[in-house]
Write an enzyme that holds these catalytic residues in place. Sequence first.
Site, PDB file in Angstrom:
ATOM      1  N   ARG A   1       0.827  -1.218   0.000  1.00 44.36           N
ATOM      2  CA  ARG A   1       0.000   0.000   0.000  1.00 44.36           C
ATOM      3  C   ARG A   1       0.857   1.261   0.000  1.00 44.36           C
ATOM      4  NH1 ARG A   1      -2.157   1.727   4.611  1.00 44.36           N
ATOM      5  NH2 ARG A   1      -2.769  -0.310   5.375  1.00 44.36           N
TER       6      ARG A   1
ATOM      7  N   TYR B   1     -12.801  22.482 -12.191  1.00 46.05           N
ATOM      8  CA  TYR B   1     -13.378  21.200 -12.612  1.00 46.05           C
ATOM      9  C   TYR B   1     -14.611  20.892 -11.754  1.00 46.05           C
ATOM     10  CZ  TYR B   1     -13.367  16.082 -13.371  1.00 46.05           C
ATOM     11  OH  TYR B   1     -13.703  14.788 -13.664  1.00 46.05           O
TER      12      TYR B   1
ATOM     13  N   ASP C   1      -4.346  22.225 -10.419  1.00 49.96           N
ATOM     14  CA  ASP C   1      -4.724  21.124 -11.305  1.00 49.96           C
ATOM     15  C   ASP C   1      -4.029  21.393 -12.644  1.00 49.96           C
ATOM     16  OD1 ASP C   1      -5.959  19.420 -13.152  1.00 49.96           O
ATOM     17  OD2 ASP C   1      -7.820  19.365 -11.997  1.00 49.96           O
TER      18      ASP C   1
ATOM     19  N   LYS D   1      -5.722  11.280 -18.169  1.00 43.57           N
ATOM     20  CA  LYS D   1      -5.785  12.047 -19.413  1.00 43.57           C
ATOM     21  C   LYS D   1      -4.485  11.859 -20.207  1.00 43.57           C
ATOM     22  CE  LYS D   1      -9.771  13.355 -17.788  1.00 43.57           C
ATOM     23  NZ  LYS D   1     -10.017  14.527 -16.976  1.00 43.57           N
TER      24      LYS D   1
END
Length: 407
Positions: A58, A111, A184, A209
């Site tokens: 993890r 966003y 962002d 993206k």
Amino acid sequence: MQDCDYQNTRLTHLGRDTRVSAGFVNVPVCRGSTILADNLEQWAQRKEPDNPYVSYGRFTNPTLQTLTQAVAELEGGFQASLFPSGLAACTHALLGMLEVGDHLLIPDSVYGPVRAFAQQVLASRMGIQVQFYEPSLGEEIASLIRPHTKVVYVESPGSATFEIQDIPAIARCAHAVGAYVLLDNTWATPLFFKPFEHGVDVSIQAATKYLTGHSDALLGVATANERAWPLLRRAAHDFGQTAGPDDAFLALRGMRTLGVRLRQHQASALQIARFLEHHPQVQQVLHPALESHPGHAIWKRDFTGSTGLFGVVLEPLSQAQLSLFFKTLRLFGIGLSWGGFESLALPMDMPKRNGRALFGQGQLLRLHVGLEEPQHLQQDLAQALDAAYALNTSRNTEGLCLVAQQA
Ligand SMILES: *Cc1c(COP(=O)(O)O)cnc(C)c1O
């Protein structure tokens, strides 16, 4: 330009570690939870913070670490954390910096899902003072900053509306009260905007993206400078955030071609944006690399390129015309996300500021220009626009009414 050339060379060579890949050019997909130590002394070393060896799946593993190091280097930051989606990277970076009672500034052009998170979780359930601000504010943002402002969030260009923000000016104001600047950086990618040279403290990539680039994985990466890293790292660990090694591998594979892909997205999108700018049915093209864009000067000062996503405001059209436009398109798919090899188009709800529609009666579209031949994409848009607007004059049975509308 030299900078871009250098990055293309780095994209080919970073993230190679023949010690863990047994000589293969790519670090393989490491799946797993338990990582064994040879003895107690080695185990103790593994648990030291930021040690180069990993202690549990993890926390990181060779595949994940290769990706975080590669992204951190490209962004120009200190270290990076992985998240299972771009949105998770945005929300956990915010959670890592904010406490009850803090003040958060978020641009109106943010966003959509980040806006919803700020309102529904941060403001309503966590007692954080969320204030939205006009994205074109530069240093005038100083008048909104309070002593307890902890984060100033930026996104440039803005989602859907494509305003460019003066990030260095905003960062100077934010840092005056010790606030963190979260960006962002998905649109520009680290290839076309260097966040840490412009005052950003945490830079977020929806790696879904362009980094992955093939619409085949969901992934987020947040990169911090040294000041913000302990908070980002804590948030990722406390919330148990990690990402799957298969998705990380796909992002690493995608990044090898990021430079050549973006060069093509950039050239094709610009060609189509210029074509649309002169089209009689187009009111406005929202693309920061066009001289007509209100943020063009700042874009030119701070960015080294533009990518494939931009907005178009069409002359007002009926629902039937809009529907025909999308039916007639052959190469542009109707779908969410962007940054893959394929072209996409979506109608957007008209964004509002202070209750007023930003572009009047026009129809806002968002286009992602993919890697198809740009001439074919241009022809596709041209024939779909012709078909949609021809519905008015020739084929509509309610001709009279529409003629009146046109006048
Ligand atoms: C898509 C997107 C995100 C979220 O990424 P997901 O991987 O879909 O969660 C965040 N920011 C921007 C600007 C985006 O376009």
